[in-house]
Design a protein around this motif. Structure first.
Motif, PDB file in Angstrom:
ATOM      1  N   VAL A  97      96.369  75.512 127.860  1.00  0.00           N
ATOM      2  CA  VAL A  97      97.918  74.040 127.919  1.00  0.00           C
ATOM      3  C   VAL A  97      98.833  75.120 128.889  1.00  0.00           C
ATOM      4  CG1 VAL A  97      97.497  72.373 126.444  1.00  0.00           C
ATOM      5  CG2 VAL A  97      98.447  75.105 125.637  1.00  0.00           C
ATOM      6  N   THR A  98      99.278  74.567 129.155  1.00  0.00           N
ATOM      7  CA  THR A  98     101.016  74.861 129.685  1.00  0.00           C
ATOM      8  C   THR A  98     102.578  75.155 129.425  1.00  0.00           C
ATOM      9  OG1 THR A  98     101.133  73.347 131.425  1.00  0.00           O
ATOM     10  CG2 THR A  98      99.860  75.189 132.054  1.00  0.00           C
ATOM     11  N   CYS A  99     101.632  73.872 127.530  1.00  0.00           N
ATOM     12  CA  CYS A  99     102.866  73.561 127.076  1.00  0.00           C
ATOM     13  C   CYS A  99     102.554  72.890 125.740  1.00  0.00           C
ATOM     14  CB  CYS A  99     103.754  73.234 128.156  1.00  0.00           C
ATOM     15  SG  CYS A  99     103.623  71.461 128.283  1.00  0.00           S
ATOM     16  N   ARG A 103      95.791  77.854 121.957  1.00  0.00           N
ATOM     17  CA  ARG A 103      95.359  79.402 121.059  1.00  0.00           C
ATOM     18  C   ARG A 103      94.436  79.863 122.086  1.00  0.00           C
ATOM     19  NH1 ARG A 103      91.691  78.123 116.143  1.00  0.00           N
ATOM     20  NH2 ARG A 103      90.511  77.039 117.710  1.00  0.00           N
ATOM     21  N   GLN A 104      94.182  81.287 122.064  1.00  0.00           N
ATOM     22  CA  GLN A 104      93.832  81.594 123.300  1.00  0.00           C
ATOM     23  C   GLN A 104      92.778  82.959 122.060  1.00  0.00           C
ATOM     24  OE1 GLN A 104      97.452  84.047 124.831  1.00  0.00           O
ATOM     25  NE2 GLN A 104      95.856  83.507 127.061  1.00  0.00           N
ATOM     26  N   ILE A 105      91.790  83.337 122.706  1.00  0.00           N
ATOM     27  CA  ILE A 105      90.568  83.980 121.615  1.00  0.00           C
ATOM     28  C   ILE A 105      90.171  85.056 122.664  1.00  0.00           C
ATOM     29  CG2 ILE A 105      87.995  82.944 121.113  1.00  0.00           C
ATOM     30  CD1 ILE A 105      88.326  80.142 121.255  1.00  0.00           C
ATOM     31  N   SER A 106      90.535  85.963 121.515  1.00  0.00           N
ATOM     32  CA  SER A 106      89.581  87.431 122.118  1.00  0.00           C
ATOM     33  C   SER A 106      88.116  87.366 121.191  1.00  0.00           C
ATOM     34  CB  SER A 106      90.982  88.501 122.083  1.00  0.00           C
ATOM     35  OG  SER A 106      89.844  89.823 122.567  1.00  0.00           O
ATOM     36  N   ASN A 107      86.945  87.698 122.452  1.00  0.00           N
ATOM     37  CA  ASN A 107      85.770  87.736 121.555  1.00  0.00           C
ATOM     38  C   ASN A 107      85.825  89.452 120.962  1.00  0.00           C
ATOM     39  OD1 ASN A 107      84.561  84.778 121.523  1.00  0.00           O
ATOM     40  ND2 ASN A 107      85.163  85.079 123.346  1.00  0.00           N
ATOM     41  N   ARG A 108      84.489  89.939 120.464  1.00  0.00           N
ATOM     42  CA  ARG A 108      84.008  90.964 121.091  1.00  0.00           C
ATOM     43  C   ARG A 108      82.580  90.840 120.431  1.00  0.00           C
ATOM     44  NH1 ARG A 108      86.076  94.325 115.242  1.00  0.00           N
ATOM     45  NH2 ARG A 108      86.065  93.090 113.713  1.00  0.00           N
ATOM     46  N   ALA A 109      81.662  91.707 120.633  1.00  0.00           N
ATOM     47  CA  ALA A 109      80.407  91.705 119.779  1.00  0.00           C
ATOM     48  C   ALA A 109      79.967  93.239 119.198  1.00  0.00           C
ATOM     49  CB  ALA A 109      79.545  91.698 121.505  1.00  0.00           C
ATOM     50  N   CYS A 110      79.313  92.709 118.803  1.00  0.00           N
ATOM     51  CA  CYS A 110      78.155  93.525 117.607  1.00  0.00           C
ATOM     52  C   CYS A 110      77.091  94.254 118.595  1.00  0.00           C
ATOM     53  CB  CYS A 110      77.984  92.943 116.372  1.00  0.00           C
ATOM     54  SG  CYS A 110      77.323  93.965 115.224  1.00  0.00           S
ATOM     55  N   ASN A 111      77.662  94.916 119.388  1.00  0.00           N
ATOM     56  CA  ASN A 111      77.095  95.765 119.972  1.00  0.00           C
ATOM     57  C   ASN A 111      76.857  97.464 120.675  1.00  0.00           C
ATOM     58  OD1 ASN A 111      79.018  95.112 121.903  1.00  0.00           O
ATOM     59  ND2 ASN A 111      77.859  94.769 123.186  1.00  0.00           N
ATOM     60  N   CYS A 132      99.796  80.053 122.088  1.00  0.00           N
ATOM     61  CA  CYS A 132     100.098  80.448 123.678  1.00  0.00           C
ATOM     62  C   CYS A 132     101.144  79.181 124.012  1.00  0.00           C
ATOM     63  CB  CYS A 132      99.017  80.813 124.517  1.00  0.00           C
ATOM     64  SG  CYS A 132      97.978  79.695 124.523  1.00  0.00           S
ATOM     65  N   ALA A 133     101.713  79.423 125.180  1.00  0.00           N
ATOM     66  CA  ALA A 133     102.599  78.139 125.804  1.00  0.00           C
ATOM     67  C   ALA A 133     102.910  77.637 124.596  1.00  0.00           C
ATOM     68  CB  ALA A 133     101.220  77.693 126.636  1.00  0.00           C
ATOM     69  N   SER A 134     104.020  77.938 123.719  1.00  0.00           N
ATOM     70  CA  SER A 134     104.442  77.441 122.750  1.00  0.00           C
ATOM     71  C   SER A 134     105.833  76.266 123.528  1.00  0.00           C
ATOM     72  CB  SER A 134     104.646  78.545 121.448  1.00  0.00           C
ATOM     73  OG  SER A 134     105.567  79.435 121.911  1.00  0.00           O
ATOM     74  N   ASP A 135     106.333  76.099 124.213  1.00  0.00           N
ATOM     75  CA  ASP A 135     106.821  75.728 124.692  1.00  0.00           C
ATOM     76  C   ASP A 135     106.959  74.174 124.268  1.00  0.00           C
ATOM     77  OD1 ASP A 135     108.852  78.129 124.888  1.00  0.00           O
ATOM     78  OD2 ASP A 135     108.206  78.387 127.247  1.00  0.00           O
ATOM     79  N   GLU A 136     107.624  73.322 124.091  1.00  0.00           N
ATOM     80  CA  GLU A 136     107.509  72.220 123.933  1.00  0.00           C
ATOM     81  C   GLU A 136     107.146  71.272 125.265  1.00  0.00           C
ATOM     82  OE1 GLU A 136     109.883  68.145 122.472  1.00  0.00           O
ATOM     83  OE2 GLU A 136     110.345  69.838 122.273  1.00  0.00           O
ATOM     84  N   CYS A 137     106.014  70.508 125.423  1.00  0.00           N
ATOM     85  CA  CYS A 137     106.137  70.160 126.960  1.00  0.00           C
ATOM     86  C   CYS A 137     107.406  68.845 127.105  1.00  0.00           C
ATOM     87  CB  CYS A 137     105.133  69.340 126.638  1.00  0.00           C
ATOM     88  SG  CYS A 137     103.165  70.673 126.853  1.00  0.00           S
ATOM     89  N   PRO A 138     107.530  68.859 128.357  1.00  0.00           N
ATOM     90  CA  PRO A 138     108.156  67.929 129.202  1.00  0.00           C
ATOM     91  C   PRO A 138     107.444  66.222 128.789  1.00  0.00           C
ATOM     92  CG  PRO A 138     107.725  69.028 131.021  1.00  0.00           C
ATOM     93  CD  PRO A 138     107.061  69.306 129.255  1.00  0.00           C
TER      94      PRO A 138
END
Length: 311
Positions: A97-99, A103-111, A132-138
């Motif tokens: 989303v832009t506002c 929630r952003q995700i970062s992944n890692r692999a058990c490799n 992320c993009a925690s500003d209130e949406c208009p």
């Protein structure tokens, strides 16, 4: 010929000139020793066994032992369990989303490496999250539904009802635009004509007196028009006309002669007499300043005109 013990151990003679060059003592390997411990417990290692050139050792110019003094053997050939290990965290994915908060995700692999051969898996989480993009949406305002019509302010004659709506579905926020200006709508109500009760207008001027003397009557009129009755309203009660006397002074009556009366009796029977006839100024009599009759109230005529006897 004597050969020193030291020379035998060194595989040579102290003094080769002291013996025959054709007398040799070749060396020979002793038994292989025990294998040393395997340096690993899995995955393949190498163990070693040694032997010594001492059975006998070379002497008197004899040749040294031929071959290697060690041998190797593969040991602990079972595959080692590989315990899993996390790779580095990956880049954060794009915020969905832009506002308004995402929630952003970062992944890692058990490799790094992956677990294998019974090795333990990685402990912990394969994902981590951040806001992320925690500003209130208009939020742009939108009209709610129209409310009920208010009560008509009149019962007849035409009124106006109002219905309202609010900019609350949703209300504007976060810099969103407000609704337009049409928060009210109108409609006509109680459009039936109201009953108007008639009411008299003012009295009009008196009309001209019908006579100039002797008593007349004047009339004043009024109309039921203030207002006129309508819509079933009642008419005015009472009279639309009123009267008054006028020119009440007595009129001047000019005298007029009545008829001539009978001739009176002739005062003589002969020799000539005169009879009188009267009339009165009474038809009508003068009054109110009227003029008297003109002319004579008596008239005469001769009578008994025959000569008297004896004359």
């Amino acid at each position: 010929m004597e050969v020193s013990t030291l020379s035998l151990l060194n595989g040579k003679f102290d003094s080769p000139t002291n013996c025959s060059p054709h007398l040799h003592f070749p060396a020979n390997w002793g038994e292989w020793g025990a294998w040393n411990s395997c340096p690993v417990t899995c995955g393949g290692g190498q163990r070693i066994s040694y032997r010594f050139c001492d059975d006998p050792p070379p002497s008197a110019g004899g040749s040294n032992c031929i071959g290697s003094n060690l041998k190797t053997d593969v040991c602990a050939t079972d595959t080692c369990p590989v315990h899993g290990n996390w790779e580095r965290w990956g880049a954060w994915n794009r915020c969905p989303v832009t506002c308004g908060g995402g929630r952003q995700i970062s992944n890692r692999a058990c490799n790094d490496p992956s677990p294998s051969n019974g090795g333990s898996a990685c402990s912990g989480n394969s994902k981590k999250l951040r806001s992320c993009a925690s500003d209130e949406c208009p939020v742009h305002g939108n009209w709610g539904g129209w409310g009920a019509w208010n009560r008509c302010p009149v019962t007849c004659g035409g009124g106006r009802q109002i219905s309202n709506r609010a900019c609350n579905d949703p209300s504007p926020s976060g810099g969103g635009s407000a609704c337009g200006t049409d928060s009210k709508k109108f409609r006509s109500c109680a459009s039936d004509e109201c009953p108007v009760q008639g009411n008299w207008g003012g009295w009009g001027a008196w009309n001209r007196c019908s006579v100039t003397c002797g008593g007349g009557r004047q009339i004043s009129n009024r109309a039921c028009n203030d207002p006129s009755p309508s819509g079933g309203g009642s008419a005015c009660g009472g009279n639309s006309k009123k009267f008054r006397s006028c020119a009440t002074k007595e009129c001047p009556v000019h005298g007029n002669w009545g008829g001539w009366g009978a001739w009176n009796s002739c005062p003589v029977t002969c020799g000539g007499g005169r009879q009188i006839s009267n009339r009165a100024c009474n038809d009508p009599s003068p009054s109110g300043g009227g003029s008297a009759c003109s002319g004579y109230s008596k008239k005469f005529r001769s009578c008994a005109t025959n000569a008297c006897p004896g004359k």
